[in-house]
Design a protein around this motif. Sequence first.
Motif, PDB file in Angstrom:
ATOM      1  N   VAL A  26       0.829  -1.213   0.000  1.00  0.00           N
ATOM      2  CA  VAL A  26       0.000   0.000   0.000  1.00  0.00           C
ATOM      3  C   VAL A  26       0.865   1.265   0.000  1.00  0.00           C
ATOM      4  N   GLN A  27       1.969   1.234   0.719  1.00  0.00           N
ATOM      5  CA  GLN A  27       2.838   2.413   0.793  1.00  0.00           C
ATOM      6  C   GLN A  27       3.874   2.462  -0.331  1.00  0.00           C
ATOM      7  N   ASN A  28       3.716   1.604  -1.317  1.00  0.00           N
ATOM      8  CA  ASN A  28       4.559   1.603  -2.529  1.00  0.00           C
ATOM      9  C   ASN A  28       6.054   1.436  -2.261  1.00  0.00           C
ATOM     10  N   VAL A  29       6.399   0.650  -1.275  1.00  0.00           N
ATOM     11  CA  VAL A  29       7.814   0.401  -0.990  1.00  0.00           C
ATOM     12  C   VAL A  29       8.471  -0.333  -2.158  1.00  0.00           C
ATOM     13  N   PHE A  30       7.713  -1.178  -2.855  1.00  0.00           N
ATOM     14  CA  PHE A  30       8.260  -1.979  -3.954  1.00  0.00           C
ATOM     15  C   PHE A  30       8.314  -1.225  -5.282  1.00  0.00           C
ATOM     16  N   GLU A  31       7.683  -0.075  -5.355  1.00  0.00           N
ATOM     17  CA  GLU A  31       7.466   0.627  -6.618  1.00  0.00           C
ATOM     18  C   GLU A  31       8.746   0.881  -7.421  1.00  0.00           C
ATOM     19  N   LYS A  32       9.794   1.382  -6.781  1.00  0.00           N
ATOM     20  CA  LYS A  32      11.018   1.753  -7.505  1.00  0.00           C
ATOM     21  C   LYS A  32      12.071   0.646  -7.523  1.00  0.00           C
ATOM     22  N   LEU A  33      11.729  -0.500  -6.955  1.00  0.00           N
ATOM     23  CA  LEU A  33      12.680  -1.608  -6.909  1.00  0.00           C
ATOM     24  C   LEU A  33      12.507  -2.509  -8.123  1.00  0.00           C
ATOM     25  N   SER A  34      13.595  -3.143  -8.533  1.00  0.00           N
ATOM     26  CA  SER A  34      13.516  -4.158  -9.585  1.00  0.00           C
ATOM     27  C   SER A  34      12.907  -5.420  -8.980  1.00  0.00           C
ATOM     28  N   GLY A  35      12.515  -6.355  -9.810  1.00  0.00           N
ATOM     29  CA  GLY A  35      11.976  -7.625  -9.323  1.00  0.00           C
ATOM     30  C   GLY A  35      12.960  -8.345  -8.424  1.00  0.00           C
ATOM     31  N   ARG A  71      12.912   1.574   5.218  1.00  0.00           N
ATOM     32  CA  ARG A  71      11.493   1.957   5.154  1.00  0.00           C
ATOM     33  C   ARG A  71      10.618   0.880   5.781  1.00  0.00           C
ATOM     34  N   CYS A  72      10.978  -0.362   5.507  1.00  0.00           N
ATOM     35  CA  CYS A  72      10.252  -1.510   6.051  1.00  0.00           C
ATOM     36  C   CYS A  72      10.317  -1.501   7.585  1.00  0.00           C
ATOM     37  N   LYS A  73      11.469  -1.191   8.135  1.00  0.00           N
ATOM     38  CA  LYS A  73      11.629  -1.147   9.589  1.00  0.00           C
ATOM     39  C   LYS A  73      10.808  -0.009  10.199  1.00  0.00           C
ATOM     40  N   THR A  74      10.745   1.114   9.501  1.00  0.00           N
ATOM     41  CA  THR A  74       9.930   2.234   9.978  1.00  0.00           C
ATOM     42  C   THR A  74       8.458   1.847  10.020  1.00  0.00           C
ATOM     43  N   ILE A  75       8.004   1.185   8.967  1.00  0.00           N
ATOM     44  CA  ILE A  75       6.614   0.723   8.899  1.00  0.00           C
ATOM     45  C   ILE A  75       6.369  -0.327   9.986  1.00  0.00           C
ATOM     46  N   ALA A  76       7.321  -1.229  10.177  1.00  0.00           N
ATOM     47  CA  ALA A  76       7.189  -2.270  11.203  1.00  0.00           C
ATOM     48  C   ALA A  76       7.088  -1.648  12.591  1.00  0.00           C
ATOM     49  N   ARG A  77       7.862  -0.605  12.827  1.00  0.00           N
ATOM     50  CA  ARG A  77       7.815   0.075  14.126  1.00  0.00           C
ATOM     51  C   ARG A  77       6.427   0.686  14.358  1.00  0.00           C
ATOM     52  N   THR A  78       5.856   1.269  13.314  1.00  0.00           N
ATOM     53  CA  THR A  78       4.506   1.848  13.413  1.00  0.00           C
ATOM     54  C   THR A  78       3.468   0.761  13.693  1.00  0.00           C
ATOM     55  N   ILE A  79       3.593  -0.367  13.010  1.00  0.00           N
ATOM     56  CA  ILE A  79       2.669  -1.487  13.223  1.00  0.00           C
ATOM     57  C   ILE A  79       2.775  -1.994  14.660  1.00  0.00           C
ATOM     58  N   ALA A  80       4.005  -2.136  15.148  1.00  0.00           N
ATOM     59  CA  ALA A  80       4.211  -2.629  16.516  1.00  0.00           C
ATOM     60  C   ALA A  80       3.619  -1.661  17.548  1.00  0.00           C
ATOM     61  N   LYS A  81       3.792  -0.356  17.319  1.00  0.00           N
ATOM     62  CA  LYS A  81       3.215   0.632  18.231  1.00  0.00           C
ATOM     63  C   LYS A  81       1.691   0.541  18.221  1.00  0.00           C
ATOM     64  N   THR A  82       1.109   0.370  17.043  1.00  0.00           N
ATOM     65  CA  THR A  82      -0.343   0.241  16.924  1.00  0.00           C
ATOM     66  C   THR A  82      -0.830  -1.006  17.649  1.00  0.00           C
ATOM     67  N   LYS A  83      -0.075  -2.095  17.534  1.00  0.00           N
ATOM     68  CA  LYS A  83      -0.434  -3.319  18.254  1.00  0.00           C
ATOM     69  C   LYS A  83      -0.440  -3.077  19.755  1.00  0.00           C
ATOM     70  N   GLU A  94      11.912  -6.034  19.297  1.00  0.00           N
ATOM     71  CA  GLU A  94      11.998  -7.424  18.838  1.00  0.00           C
ATOM     72  C   GLU A  94      11.312  -7.598  17.487  1.00  0.00           C
ATOM     73  N   TYR A  95      10.160  -6.948  17.326  1.00  0.00           N
ATOM     74  CA  TYR A  95       9.405  -7.018  16.066  1.00  0.00           C
ATOM     75  C   TYR A  95      10.244  -6.462  14.914  1.00  0.00           C
ATOM     76  N   VAL A  96      10.885  -5.327  15.148  1.00  0.00           N
ATOM     77  CA  VAL A  96      11.715  -4.703  14.114  1.00  0.00           C
ATOM     78  C   VAL A  96      12.997  -5.507  13.888  1.00  0.00           C
ATOM     79  N   ALA A  97      13.541  -6.076  14.948  1.00  0.00           N
ATOM     80  CA  ALA A  97      14.787  -6.848  14.840  1.00  0.00           C
ATOM     81  C   ALA A  97      14.617  -8.114  14.003  1.00  0.00           C
TER      82      ALA A  97
END
Length: 181
Positions: A26-35, A71-83, A94-97
């Motif tokens: 949803v946050q387009n993290v994959f958008e600019k990456l190659s396969g 970016r993935c770790k930043t998103i993971a940190r947000t998810i963990a805080k929401t949890k 631990e979730y981010v690690a």
Amino acid sequence: MVVGMKGQLACEISTSDEVLISELIVQNVFEKLSGEEIISLLSCLSLQGKVTDKQKKKTTNSQAVLNALERCKTIARTIAKTKQESKLVCDIEEYVANLHPLMADLVLEWLDGRPFGQIMSTTGKDFFEGEVVRTVRRLDDLVLEVIRASNAIGDEVLATKLKETQEKLHRGIAFAASLYL
């Protein structure tokens, strides 16, 4: 009740953290990456088991994968805080690690077509052969799920990119009918 787009994405993912992968899409993290870079990043999410202190220090040579992992770790940190805010037990650090580029370069080499024996000889004593085969097979399952999830929400660009690259992943001893050749 209608299931939203994130819910549709999450329903397709079972091999890894469905909430995190849904957010990455949803946050387009994959958008600019190659396969290849996307699959390498997914390897950071699909690795299971204990990681030694020496392995935790390992990084990747791909700057694009490293940036996407941050970016993935930043998103993971947000998810963990929401949890935690939702009264679910979740240790943020631990979730981010759990997101580490331990096999990212190995996966990039595999996708580049290098033979299994050559990859194993350059990784030193970091991994057992069975561990690598199991991770590549689990990664292949995760890629299939992300392709299905992308199709479910109409992201044909991501689905096509992954389908084309998955053919490079699906080869060699990792997908032999029997390891007793």
